[in-house]
Design a protein around this motif. Structure first.
Motif: not given
Length: 262
Positions: A63-68, A184-190, A216-222, A29-33
């Motif tokens: 934005l998802r910032e990754t450090r270490k 399960q396909q997009t990791c977006v809560p329905l 390549q990242r999913w989001y809900p348009a509504e 889910m977080r990977g969609n950010v």
């Protein structure tokens, strides 16, 4: 006695496995950010019991910032309309140090940044049916909750993971239990149910037709959230998307975020 011990050990192993699997769903889910700046032009329309509605427009910076190998989600909402709310801004910031993370609100009428804590976090996000806490959980993928998996289900002919989430032990949060149905396909809560004292308070729904993809990242348009007791609701719609733009250094800084996009 031996059977009881073996059963307890087996149940403990299952619980651990379910928790591990739940963490994989949360990470997806977080990977969609995205790791680069994403800006969504949004409209939030709230409807009361008498069916009267009011709308708010603005931009959602994420934005998802990754450090270490540690990822931190940062989200900022800047309001552009209506006139009486224009310039208002809300910041969600994750950080390693507790003193550097949290939620912040800026209102032009008072001209100062306020950190959102305690009972205020359960208040309405800029007059909508989303509370600050609910909005935070949806944006950071329930990261600061204890989640386990329930048996899979199906929504609109789509297989979904079912997560049951609750505050961590010793958490000062006033959050209640949350159940979410994650595609399960997009990791977006329905679908997401928010509880308080075991009582269902609000239900968020996302139609499968509203699932969109950007880089390549999913989001809900509504998405629509409905307050079960009050009969009110709020619908969030994404009107446009910008990705990969330059990040102004103050976009996610508590002392400067409200100046972004000015």
């Amino acid at each position: 006695m031996k059977k009881s011990i073996l059963l307890a050990l087996a149940l403990g192993a299952c619980t651990s496995a379910w928790a591990d699997d739940a963490q994989k769903v949360l990470e997806c889910m977080r990977g969609n950010v995205p790791s680069s700046l994403r800006v969504q032009n949004i409209e939030l329309t709230s409807t009361d019991r008498s069916n009267a509605s009011r709308s708010m427009r603005g931009k959602l910076f994420a934005l998802r910032e990754t450090r270490k190998e540690v990822s931190r989600v940062r989200v900022m909402l800047k309001v552009s309309a209506p006139e009486n709310l224009a310039g208002s801004a809300f910041l969600l910031r994750e950080a390693t140090k507790v003193s550097e993370q949290g939620m912040y609100l800026y209102l032009p009428s008072v001209r100062r940044v306020r950190r959102i804590t305690g009972e205020f976090a359960d208040g309405a996000l800029l007059g909508s049916d989303f509370s600050y806490q609910e909005f935070r959980h949806l944006q950071n993928g329930f990261q600061d909750l204890n989640s386990t998996l329930e048996p899979d289900e199906v929504i609109e002919q789509r297989p979904v993971y079912v997560l049951s989430s609750a505050p961590l032990a010793g958490s000062p949060s006033n959050d209640g239990r949350i159940r979410s149905w994650v595609d399960q396909q997009t990791c977006v809560p329905l679908k997401v149910e928010f509880y308080q004292n075991q009582s269902l308070q609000k239900v968020l729904t996302v139609p499968v037709s509203a699932l969109k993809q950007s880089n390549q990242r999913w989001y809900p348009a509504e998405a629509t959230i409905r307050d079960v007791k009050s009969g009110t609701s709020s619908q969030l719609r994404v009107l446009g998307m910008e990705s990969g733009g330059k990040i102004w250094k103050g976009t996610f800084e508590p002392s400067l975020f409200y100046r972004a996009g000015s």
